[in-house]
Design a protein around this motif. Structure first.
Motif, mmCIF file in Angstrom:
data_model
loop_
_atom_site.group_PDB
_atom_site.id
_atom_site.type_symbol
_atom_site.label_atom_id
_atom_site.label_comp_id
_atom_site.label_asym_id
_atom_site.label_seq_id
_atom_site.Cartn_x
_atom_site.Cartn_y
_atom_site.Cartn_z
ATOM 1 N N LYS A 10 -5.367 9.478 -0.915
ATOM 2 C CA LYS A 10 -5.774 8.710 -1.954
ATOM 3 C C LYS A 10 -7.329 8.907 -2.400
ATOM 4 O O LYS A 10 -7.999 7.717 -2.903
ATOM 5 C CB LYS A 10 -5.611 7.167 -1.787
ATOM 6 N N PRO A 54 -9.459 1.757 2.743
ATOM 7 C CA PRO A 54 -10.461 2.792 1.744
ATOM 8 C C PRO A 54 -11.310 3.369 2.689
ATOM 9 O O PRO A 54 -11.803 4.579 2.618
ATOM 10 C CB PRO A 54 -10.570 2.054 0.498
ATOM 11 N N LYS A 95 -16.326 0.981 -9.306
ATOM 12 C CA LYS A 95 -15.858 -0.528 -9.463
ATOM 13 C C LYS A 95 -16.853 -1.626 -8.504
ATOM 14 O O LYS A 95 -17.253 -2.588 -9.050
ATOM 15 C CB LYS A 95 -14.410 -0.929 -9.365
ATOM 16 N N ASN A 109 0.791 -1.215 -0.053
ATOM 17 C CA ASN A 109 -0.048 0.013 0.160
ATOM 18 C C ASN A 109 0.787 1.294 -0.017
ATOM 19 O O ASN A 109 0.237 2.322 0.149
ATOM 20 C CB ASN A 109 -0.923 -0.018 1.005
ATOM 21 N N PHE A 128 -7.493 7.794 3.386
ATOM 22 C CA PHE A 128 -7.654 7.859 1.981
ATOM 23 C C PHE A 128 -8.407 9.425 1.571
ATOM 24 O O PHE A 128 -8.017 9.668 0.388
ATOM 25 C CB PHE A 128 -8.837 6.893 1.556
ATOM 26 N N PHE A 161 -8.715 9.854 -4.881
ATOM 27 C CA PHE A 161 -9.046 9.640 -6.217
ATOM 28 C C PHE A 161 -9.196 8.001 -6.450
ATOM 29 O O PHE A 161 -10.128 7.591 -6.928
ATOM 30 C CB PHE A 161 -7.828 10.084 -7.418
ATOM 31 N N GLU A 162 -8.334 7.212 -5.860
ATOM 32 C CA GLU A 162 -8.496 5.957 -5.808
ATOM 33 C C GLU A 162 -9.687 5.371 -4.944
ATOM 34 O O GLU A 162 -10.418 4.284 -5.329
ATOM 35 C CB GLU A 162 -7.333 5.271 -4.915
ATOM 36 N N PHE A 163 -10.167 6.029 -3.800
ATOM 37 C CA PHE A 163 -11.362 6.054 -3.214
ATOM 38 C C PHE A 163 -12.588 5.912 -4.394
ATOM 39 O O PHE A 163 -13.480 5.010 -4.214
ATOM 40 C CB PHE A 163 -11.575 6.684 -2.062
ATOM 41 N N LYS A 164 -12.509 6.995 -5.142
ATOM 42 C CA LYS A 164 -13.868 7.402 -6.066
ATOM 43 C C LYS A 164 -13.597 6.223 -6.953
ATOM 44 O O LYS A 164 -14.823 5.545 -7.367
ATOM 45 C CB LYS A 164 -13.632 8.721 -6.671
ATOM 46 N N VAL A 165 -12.625 5.571 -7.578
ATOM 47 C CA VAL A 165 -12.545 4.685 -8.579
ATOM 48 C C VAL A 165 -13.077 3.369 -8.121
ATOM 49 O O VAL A 165 -13.699 2.838 -8.689
ATOM 50 C CB VAL A 165 -10.962 4.751 -9.249
ATOM 51 N N ARG A 166 -12.497 3.082 -6.530
ATOM 52 C CA ARG A 166 -12.926 1.970 -6.117
ATOM 53 C C ARG A 166 -14.471 1.955 -6.008
ATOM 54 O O ARG A 166 -15.094 0.812 -6.166
ATOM 55 C CB ARG A 166 -12.304 1.801 -4.782
#
Length: 172
Positions: free
Chosen positions: A148, A106, A158, A90, A144, A150-155
């Motif tokens: 992070k 996240p 998905k 991570n 997050f 942006f990674e949270f929003k992408v997750r």
């Protein structure tokens, strides 16, 4: 309970059943969902700085797959991760224990774990509390949110949680 017993019997240090397995169970009950439970992933976390080999995690997964089935995922549903090595994956500072590692997960609502103690009582580990879980609120953990987002929003895109639980509350 079968999963909790299986994990208890592993006798691993600081060992828990965690994340989506717990969250999904609670959300299904809160939403009165009568569908088959989401049984595609049973996350097992533990903290053992003396053995951080990924091979050890794979051996534990294989043992659990062979001895405790019941998941809808044909590829296997047990996911075992030693949190003493996950800071490398991570890109975080080293974690101190499972509770510390979970603070880097996240969502607050996913940072929850349970286990059976020696007296067969349930213990809960929830570094952000249980309110988001019971309110069905999905928001990034402070880590997050800060590092992070942006990674949270992408997750979230998905995961498609709203396909199963339509009344979730999302915050960023």
């Amino acid at each position: 309970m079968t999963a909790l017993e299986a994990v208890k019997n592993l006798n691993l240090p600081d060992c828990w059943v965690a994340a989506g397995f717990i969250r999904n169970f609670i959300w299904d009950r809160l939403s009165s969902i009568k569908l088959s439970p989401v049984m595609n992933d049973i996350d097992v976390i533990y903290f053992d700085p003396k053995d951080t080999r990924q091979k050890t995690e794979q051996e534990i997964e294989k043992f659990l797959q062979s001895n405790y089935s019941g998941c809808s995922n044909k590829l296997g549903c047990w996911s075992v991760k030693n949190q003493a090595r996950m800071h490398h994956v991570n890109r975080d500072r080293p974690y101190q224990d499972c509770a510390d590692a979970m603070k880097h997960w996240p969502e607050t609502v996913t940072a929850i774990a349970i286990r059976l103690n020696p007296e067969h009582e349930l213990e809960i580990l929830a570094p952000f509390g249980l309110e988001d879980l019971y309110q069905k609120t999905v928001q990034p953990s402070p880590h997050f949110r800060q590092h992070k987002l942006f990674e949270f929003k992408v997750r979230q895109d998905k995961k498609k949680w709203v396909d199963r639980w339509a009344n979730l509350n999302f915050k960023t």
